[in-house]
Design a protein around this motif. Sequence first.
Motif, PDB file in Angstrom:
ATOM      1  N   ASN A 121      -6.933  -3.819   5.680  1.00 47.33           N
ATOM      2  CA  ASN A 121      -7.981  -3.577   6.670  1.00 47.33           C
ATOM      3  C   ASN A 121      -8.526  -4.887   7.236  1.00 47.33           C
ATOM      4  O   ASN A 121      -8.759  -4.995   8.445  1.00 47.33           O
ATOM      5  CB  ASN A 121      -9.107  -2.732   6.069  1.00 47.33           C
ATOM      6  CG  ASN A 121      -8.677  -1.301   5.832  1.00 47.33           C
ATOM      7  OD1 ASN A 121      -7.735  -0.811   6.448  1.00 47.33           O
ATOM      8  ND2 ASN A 121      -9.355  -0.639   4.926  1.00 47.33           N
TER       9      ASN A 121
ATOM     10  N   VAL B 289       0.842  -1.201   0.000  1.00 45.91           N
ATOM     11  CA  VAL B 289       0.000   0.000   0.000  1.00 45.91           C
ATOM     12  C   VAL B 289       0.876   1.251   0.000  1.00 45.91           C
ATOM     13  O   VAL B 289       0.646   2.186  -0.788  1.00 45.91           O
ATOM     14  CB  VAL B 289      -0.967   0.008   1.207  1.00 45.91           C
ATOM     15  CG1 VAL B 289      -1.643   1.368   1.375  1.00 45.91           C
ATOM     16  CG2 VAL B 289      -2.016  -1.078   1.048  1.00 45.91           C
TER      17      VAL B 289
ATOM     18  N   SER C  34      -4.742   3.407 -13.944  1.00 39.40           N
ATOM     19  CA  SER C  34      -5.915   2.724 -13.389  1.00 39.40           C
ATOM     20  C   SER C  34      -5.562   1.359 -12.790  1.00 39.40           C
ATOM     21  O   SER C  34      -6.175   0.940 -11.810  1.00 39.40           O
ATOM     22  CB  SER C  34      -7.009   2.571 -14.451  1.00 39.40           C
ATOM     23  OG  SER C  34      -6.525   1.827 -15.547  1.00 39.40           O
TER      24      SER C  34
ATOM     25  N   MET D  20      -4.186   2.030  -9.374  1.00 35.05           N
ATOM     26  CA  MET D  20      -5.270   2.417  -8.467  1.00 35.05           C
ATOM     27  C   MET D  20      -6.058   1.195  -8.020  1.00 35.05           C
ATOM     28  O   MET D  20      -6.424   1.073  -6.853  1.00 35.05           O
ATOM     29  CB  MET D  20      -6.196   3.438  -9.136  1.00 35.05           C
ATOM     30  CG  MET D  20      -7.304   3.923  -8.224  1.00 35.05           C
ATOM     31  SD  MET D  20      -6.720   4.683  -6.675  1.00 35.05           S
ATOM     32  CE  MET D  20      -6.178   6.255  -7.272  1.00 35.05           C
ATOM     33  N   GLU D  21      -6.301   0.285  -8.938  1.00 37.77           N
ATOM     34  CA  GLU D  21      -7.002  -0.949  -8.583  1.00 37.77           C
ATOM     35  C   GLU D  21      -6.168  -1.782  -7.613  1.00 37.77           C
ATOM     36  O   GLU D  21      -6.697  -2.328  -6.651  1.00 37.77           O
ATOM     37  CB  GLU D  21      -7.314  -1.762  -9.845  1.00 37.77           C
ATOM     38  CG  GLU D  21      -8.166  -2.972  -9.581  1.00 37.77           C
ATOM     39  CD  GLU D  21      -9.529  -2.632  -8.978  1.00 37.77           C
ATOM     40  OE1 GLU D  21     -10.000  -3.425  -8.142  1.00 37.77           O
ATOM     41  OE2 GLU D  21     -10.110  -1.595  -9.321  1.00 37.77           O
TER      42      GLU D  21
ATOM     43  N   TYR E  54      -3.989  -0.616  -5.518  1.00 38.60           N
ATOM     44  CA  TYR E  54      -4.065   0.109  -4.249  1.00 38.60           C
ATOM     45  C   TYR E  54      -5.346  -0.254  -3.490  1.00 38.60           C
ATOM     46  O   TYR E  54      -5.300  -0.633  -2.318  1.00 38.60           O
ATOM     47  CB  TYR E  54      -4.006   1.616  -4.510  1.00 38.60           C
ATOM     48  CG  TYR E  54      -4.348   2.453  -3.307  1.00 38.60           C
ATOM     49  CD1 TYR E  54      -3.413   2.676  -2.300  1.00 38.60           C
ATOM     50  CD2 TYR E  54      -5.611   3.014  -3.176  1.00 38.60           C
ATOM     51  CE1 TYR E  54      -3.732   3.435  -1.191  1.00 38.60           C
ATOM     52  CE2 TYR E  54      -5.936   3.775  -2.066  1.00 38.60           C
ATOM     53  CZ  TYR E  54      -5.001   3.980  -1.082  1.00 38.60           C
ATOM     54  OH  TYR E  54      -5.323   4.724   0.028  1.00 38.60           O
ATOM     55  N   LYS E  55      -6.478  -0.155  -4.161  1.00 32.99           N
ATOM     56  CA  LYS E  55      -7.766  -0.425  -3.511  1.00 32.99           C
ATOM     57  C   LYS E  55      -7.843  -1.866  -3.009  1.00 32.99           C
ATOM     58  O   LYS E  55      -8.322  -2.121  -1.901  1.00 32.99           O
ATOM     59  CB  LYS E  55      -8.922  -0.148  -4.474  1.00 32.99           C
ATOM     60  CG  LYS E  55      -9.119   1.324  -4.772  1.00 32.99           C
ATOM     61  CD  LYS E  55     -10.222   1.531  -5.786  1.00 32.99           C
ATOM     62  CE  LYS E  55     -10.402   2.990  -6.136  1.00 32.99           C
ATOM     63  NZ  LYS E  55     -11.433   3.179  -7.169  1.00 32.99           N
ATOM     64  N   GLU E  56      -7.372  -2.796  -3.820  1.00 36.59           N
ATOM     65  CA  GLU E  56      -7.375  -4.210  -3.454  1.00 36.59           C
ATOM     66  C   GLU E  56      -6.525  -4.463  -2.201  1.00 36.59           C
ATOM     67  O   GLU E  56      -6.936  -5.183  -1.292  1.00 36.59           O
ATOM     68  CB  GLU E  56      -6.824  -4.988  -4.642  1.00 36.59           C
ATOM     69  CG  GLU E  56      -6.863  -6.471  -4.525  1.00 36.59           C
ATOM     70  CD  GLU E  56      -6.312  -7.094  -5.810  1.00 36.59           C
ATOM     71  OE1 GLU E  56      -5.380  -7.895  -5.691  1.00 36.59           O
ATOM     72  OE2 GLU E  56      -6.809  -6.761  -6.901  1.00 36.59           O
ATOM     73  N   ASN E  57      -5.369  -3.839  -2.146  1.00 33.72           N
ATOM     74  CA  ASN E  57      -4.468  -4.064  -1.015  1.00 33.72           C
ATOM     75  C   ASN E  57      -4.894  -3.309   0.238  1.00 33.72           C
ATOM     76  O   ASN E  57      -4.626  -3.768   1.351  1.00 33.72           O
ATOM     77  CB  ASN E  57      -3.025  -3.753  -1.407  1.00 33.72           C
ATOM     78  CG  ASN E  57      -2.434  -4.892  -2.180  1.00 33.72           C
ATOM     79  OD1 ASN E  57      -2.007  -5.877  -1.612  1.00 33.72           O
ATOM     80  ND2 ASN E  57      -2.462  -4.794  -3.501  1.00 33.72           N
ATOM     81  N   VAL E  58      -5.572  -2.191   0.088  1.00 34.62           N
ATOM     82  CA  VAL E  58      -6.133  -1.500   1.251  1.00 34.62           C
ATOM     83  C   VAL E  58      -7.195  -2.386   1.895  1.00 34.62           C
ATOM     84  O   VAL E  58      -7.247  -2.512   3.129  1.00 34.62           O
ATOM     85  CB  VAL E  58      -6.711  -0.116   0.863  1.00 34.62           C
ATOM     86  CG1 VAL E  58      -7.614   0.430   1.945  1.00 34.62           C
ATOM     87  CG2 VAL E  58      -5.592   0.859   0.563  1.00 34.62           C
ATOM     88  N   LYS E  59      -8.013  -3.044   1.070  1.00 33.29           N
ATOM     89  CA  LYS E  59      -9.025  -3.960   1.606  1.00 33.29           C
ATOM     90  C   LYS E  59      -8.368  -5.125   2.335  1.00 33.29           C
ATOM     91  O   LYS E  59      -8.796  -5.505   3.427  1.00 33.29           O
ATOM     92  CB  LYS E  59      -9.923  -4.495   0.485  1.00 33.29           C
ATOM     93  CG  LYS E  59     -10.897  -3.497  -0.063  1.00 33.29           C
ATOM     94  CD  LYS E  59     -11.729  -4.111  -1.169  1.00 33.29           C
ATOM     95  CE  LYS E  59     -12.602  -3.067  -1.839  1.00 33.29           C
ATOM     96  NZ  LYS E  59     -13.350  -3.635  -2.962  1.00 33.29           N
TER      97      LYS E  59
ATOM     98  N   THR F 218       1.242   3.859  -3.164  1.00 33.10           N
ATOM     99  CA  THR F 218       0.853   5.248  -2.880  1.00 33.10           C
ATOM    100  C   THR F 218       1.900   6.210  -3.432  1.00 33.10           C
ATOM    101  O   THR F 218       1.562   7.224  -4.049  1.00 33.10           O
ATOM    102  CB  THR F 218       0.669   5.465  -1.367  1.00 33.10           C
ATOM    103  OG1 THR F 218      -0.380   4.615  -0.906  1.00 33.10           O
ATOM    104  CG2 THR F 218       0.321   6.904  -1.043  1.00 33.10           C
TER     105      THR F 218
END
Length: 79
Positions: A39, A11, A25, A28-29, A31-36, A15
């Motif tokens: 968490n 992440v 893109s 960004m995908e 990033y979003k996948e790894n933030v999930k 970033t």
Amino acid sequence: MQHINEVSFAVNDVTLYLDSHPCDSKAMEFYKENVKKRNKALREYAKHYGPLTIDTADDAQSNSWEWISQPWPWEGGNC
């Protein structure tokens, strides 16, 4: 814990990349996948050992503020 470290690194790294490539893109995908993933891993960790970061300190999975009354690692608590 190792998984949390690995996903957190991913992440942080993406970033930095997105700072200079904001229109990528795929990044960004990623990033979003790894933030999930991060968490989810933090919530799972908090459920078993107490909150690792402030992000999960108020999460119901971590039993709120009960972690403060649990034994610290040097007192034989989970780490």
